[in-house]
Design an enzyme around this catalytic site. Structure first.
Site, short mmCIF file in Angstrom:
data_model
loop_
_atom_site.label_atom_id
_atom_site.label_comp_id
_atom_site.label_asym_id
_atom_site.label_seq_id
_atom_site.Cartn_x
_atom_site.Cartn_y
_atom_site.Cartn_z
N SER A 1 -42.11 -9.59 51.76
CA SER A 1 -41.01 -10.06 50.92
C SER A 1 -40.10 -10.96 51.76
O SER A 1 -39.70 -10.58 52.86
CB SER A 1 -40.20 -8.88 50.39
OG SER A 1 -39.00 -9.38 49.84
N SER B 1 -41.47 -3.00 44.34
CA SER B 1 -41.43 -2.24 45.59
C SER B 1 -40.36 -1.13 45.50
O SER B 1 -39.26 -1.37 45.00
CB SER B 1 -41.05 -3.15 46.75
OG SER B 1 -42.06 -4.12 46.95
N ASN C 1 -47.60 -12.79 48.45
CA ASN C 1 -46.24 -12.68 47.94
C ASN C 1 -45.69 -14.05 47.53
O ASN C 1 -46.42 -15.04 47.52
CB ASN C 1 -45.36 -12.02 49.01
CG ASN C 1 -44.36 -11.06 48.40
OD1 ASN C 1 -43.70 -11.42 47.43
ND2 ASN C 1 -44.24 -9.87 48.94
N ASN D 1 -37.12 -11.64 51.10
CA ASN D 1 -35.71 -11.35 50.81
C ASN D 1 -35.13 -10.16 51.56
O ASN D 1 -34.03 -9.73 51.26
CB ASN D 1 -35.56 -11.13 49.29
CG ASN D 1 -36.02 -12.34 48.51
OD1 ASN D 1 -35.67 -13.47 48.85
ND2 ASN D 1 -36.85 -12.13 47.50
N THR D 2 -35.89 -9.62 52.51
CA THR D 2 -35.37 -8.55 53.37
C THR D 2 -35.43 -9.07 54.80
O THR D 2 -36.52 -9.33 55.31
CB THR D 2 -36.20 -7.25 53.20
OG1 THR D 2 -36.03 -6.80 51.86
CG2 THR D 2 -35.77 -6.16 54.16
N LYS E 1 -49.81 -6.29 51.79
CA LYS E 1 -49.52 -7.53 51.02
C LYS E 1 -48.95 -8.57 51.97
O LYS E 1 -47.95 -8.31 52.65
CB LYS E 1 -48.53 -7.23 49.90
CG LYS E 1 -48.25 -8.43 49.00
CD LYS E 1 -47.59 -8.00 47.72
CE LYS E 1 -47.25 -9.17 46.81
NZ LYS E 1 -46.68 -8.76 45.54
N ASN F 1 -36.86 -15.79 43.06
CA ASN F 1 -36.09 -14.55 43.06
C ASN F 1 -35.68 -14.19 44.47
O ASN F 1 -36.37 -14.47 45.43
CB ASN F 1 -36.88 -13.41 42.40
CG ASN F 1 -37.69 -12.58 43.37
OD1 ASN F 1 -37.17 -11.65 44.01
ND2 ASN F 1 -38.96 -12.93 43.54
N ARG F 2 -34.49 -13.57 44.55
CA ARG F 2 -34.03 -13.01 45.81
C ARG F 2 -33.41 -11.62 45.52
O ARG F 2 -32.29 -11.33 45.91
CB ARG F 2 -33.04 -13.93 46.54
CG ARG F 2 -31.89 -14.47 45.71
CD ARG F 2 -30.85 -15.17 46.59
NE ARG F 2 -29.74 -15.64 45.82
CZ ARG F 2 -29.59 -16.86 45.30
NH1 ARG F 2 -30.56 -17.76 45.46
NH2 ARG F 2 -28.51 -17.18 44.61
N VAL G 1 -45.15 -6.14 53.56
CA VAL G 1 -44.45 -6.67 54.75
C VAL G 1 -44.20 -8.16 54.56
O VAL G 1 -44.03 -8.89 55.55
CB VAL G 1 -45.27 -6.43 56.05
CG1 VAL G 1 -45.17 -4.99 56.49
CG2 VAL G 1 -46.71 -6.86 55.88
N PHE H 1 -35.18 -6.14 47.06
CA PHE H 1 -35.58 -4.73 46.91
C PHE H 1 -34.49 -3.87 46.27
O PHE H 1 -34.04 -2.87 46.83
CB PHE H 1 -35.94 -4.11 48.27
CG PHE H 1 -37.25 -4.56 48.86
CD1 PHE H 1 -38.23 -5.15 48.09
CD2 PHE H 1 -37.51 -4.36 50.22
CE1 PHE H 1 -39.45 -5.56 48.65
CE2 PHE H 1 -38.72 -4.75 50.79
CZ PHE H 1 -39.68 -5.36 50.00
C1 LIG Z 1 -38.77 -11.48 39.86
C2 LIG Z 1 -39.83 -11.10 40.86
C3 LIG Z 1 -39.69 -9.92 41.61
C4 LIG Z 1 -40.68 -9.57 42.53
N1 LIG Z 1 -40.56 -8.41 43.22
C5 LIG Z 1 -41.55 -8.03 44.07
C6 LIG Z 1 -41.48 -6.78 44.76
O1 LIG Z 1 -40.55 -5.99 44.59
N2 LIG Z 1 -42.49 -6.48 45.62
C7 LIG Z 1 -43.55 -7.30 45.83
O2 LIG Z 1 -44.46 -6.97 46.60
N3 LIG Z 1 -43.65 -8.49 45.16
C8 LIG Z 1 -42.68 -8.86 44.31
N4 LIG Z 1 -42.79 -10.04 43.64
C9 LIG Z 1 -43.94 -10.93 43.92
C10 LIG Z 1 -45.07 -10.76 42.89
O3 LIG Z 1 -45.61 -9.46 42.96
C11 LIG Z 1 -46.20 -11.78 43.15
O4 LIG Z 1 -46.73 -11.53 44.42
C12 LIG Z 1 -45.70 -13.23 43.10
O5 LIG Z 1 -44.71 -13.38 42.13
C13 LIG Z 1 -46.82 -14.21 42.80
O6 LIG Z 1 -47.40 -13.96 41.55
P1 LIG Z 1 -47.00 -14.81 40.21
O7 LIG Z 1 -47.04 -16.25 40.58
O8 LIG Z 1 -48.02 -14.40 39.18
O9 LIG Z 1 -45.64 -14.36 39.87
C14 LIG Z 1 -41.81 -10.41 42.72
C15 LIG Z 1 -41.94 -11.58 41.96
C16 LIG Z 1 -40.97 -11.93 41.03
C17 LIG Z 1 -41.14 -13.20 40.23
#
Ligand SMILES: Cc1cc2nc3c(=O)[nH]c(=O)nc-3n(C[C@H](O)[C@H](O)[C@H](O)COP(=O)(O)O)c2cc1C
Length: 382
Positions: free
Chosen positions: A202, A109, A271, A204-205, A240, A134-135, A200, A138
């Site tokens: 995440s 993002s 997410n 962590n925000t 999302k 993860n936290r 909308v 952004f």
């Molecule tokens: C380290 C990390 C950082 C992420 N950062 C974002 C992000 O910036 N924006 C977002 O929409 N999703 C973010 N995600 C969520 C992923 O896009 C995805 O929706 C989620 O990890 C589930 O997929 P997975 O099980 O294949 O990882 C992040 C996930 C991880 C593991």
């Protein structure tokens, strides 16, 4: 003795080269990705993005099996397997990441102004559970910085037929005007990419996920669709969502995205989750943040099924959460996903995984009598 050690060393080196050259899955999972764990999770992430940018990650030069070629929003995708948001947050390696074999890549993002995100440590591997928490919050280079690179991508776009690039938009932590943050993203970056995602969900925000409430979401998406319509290319606009919505909240989101006022072009489901399944074994399982990977897989597939039914298959879905095999991708497609994305599984299997997901997905489609991905979408419900 020295000769013996030299011979052993050379044999080991030759075998490693052979395994790398042949994309040996076992070698990547048990050797390469294990070695990457000498670094903490964030350092390994930063290094992986740098290596991708240098173009030294394994390439998948094979042409995709025809059965994987698909179409959505009038755009061609060489295959339905994409990279989820959060890996290439600042859009620094998009061309090179296509070389790994993805059909589409979502960068971001990205927030309007640069921001550092939460204090470190903020990413944790859950080895025993094949997950990640993860936290990050952004951490982003900001729109202005990313715009230059995305503009360049746009100018080279024709060299990448069948490859699709999306941008995922976030908001600044201290911003008081959520709409304005997303509006800026759509206006600044929207014309350079093939699709836009309004994130909308995440966890962590602070307060962000409240934007999924019915009235707020209706207001936000209807206004953003109007902004998107001002753009020359009018890229598809997606939203999302979180995997933690209650039944009522899911129904509300479905009502909004099917309404005339706020009919978006797609949903990303979904997410990371704040839930912690009792089955988690890892010591990091109680860290704060969003959980992804294997522990999220079933919840995500279930949510795809529910949203596909609630929206009567009218709103295309990108399914994401715990995909680590062709079977996982196939299950999400049957549940209603037109495309799928991968992130956490790459942490454990490395980039060669994409080649195997595609190969197994093509085989599963054929074995089950489908002649295309589109034919299989939502089949579980018919
Ligand atoms: C380290 C990390 C950082 C992420 N950062 C974002 C992000 O910036 N924006 C977002 O929409 N999703 C973010 N995600 C969520 C992923 O896009 C995805 O929706 C989620 O990890 C589930 O997929 P997975 O099980 O294949 O990882 C992040 C996930 C991880 C593991």
């Amino acid at each position: 003795m020295i000769r013996w050690w030299t011979a052993m060393g050379l044999t080991g080196l030759a075998s490693s080269f052979y395994c790398i050259a042949t994309d040996n899955r076992w070698f990547y999972r048990h050797i390469v990705m294990r070695v990457s764990r000498v670094f903490d999770a964030e350092t390994a992430h930063v290094m992986a993005v740098r290596l991708a940018k240098l173009g030294v990650l394994p390439r998948c030069n094979q042409t995709d099996d025809n059965i994987l070629n698909t179409k959505l929003w009038g755009k061609d995708f060489v295959n339905p397997v994409g990279l989820a948001a959060g890996f290439d947050k600042d859009a620094v390696a998009c061309y090179q990441l296509f070389d790994i074999g993805f059909g589409f890549i979502e960068v971001g993002s990205i927030t309007p102004l640069p921001q550092d995100g939460n204090p470190k440590p903020r990413v944790f591997r859950l080895l025993a559970d094949q997950g990640v928490i993860n936290r990050y919050g952004f951490n982003s280079c900001g729109h202005a910085d990313a715009a230059g690179r995305l503009k360049l991508w746009k100018s080279k776009r024709d060299h990448y037929p069948g490859k699709v690039l999306g941008v995922n938009l976030g908001k600044n932590k201290t911003s008081q005007d959520t709409f304005s943050d997303y509006q800026k993203g759509v206006l600044t970056l929207g014309d350079y990419v093939d699709y836009i995602v309004i994130n909308v969900s995440s966890p962590n925000t602070p307060g962000l996920r409240r934007m999924q409430e019915k009235e707020k979401l209706m207001d936000l998406l209807s206004k953003l669709l109007a902004v998107r319509n001002e753009l020359k290319n009018k890229p598809p606009l997606l939203v999302k969502v979180s995997p933690d919505l209650s039944q009522q909240e899911k129904e509300d989101v479905a009502t909004v995205v099917c309404s005339e006022k706020a009919k978006v072009d797609g949903l990303i489901i979904g997410n990371t989750t704040l839930q912690r399944p009792p089955s988690l074994h890892s010591i990091h399982g109680s860290e704060k943040g969003g959980l992804s990977g294997q522990p999220l897989k079933e919840l995500s597939t279930q949510n795809i099924s529910e949203f596909y039914q609630l929206t009567k298959g009218q709103v295309p879905i990108i399914g994401v959460g715990g995909v680590s095999s062709g079977q996982d991708a196939y299950d999400k497609i049957l549940a209603g996903a037109s495309l799928v994305q991968v992130y956490t599984a790459l942490v454990y299997d490395g980039p060669v995984l994409i080649k195997y997901i595609k190969k197994d997905l093509a085989q599963l489609l054929r074995q089950n009598g489908f002649s295309s991905v589109q034919e299989a979408v939502g089949r579980k419900h018919r």
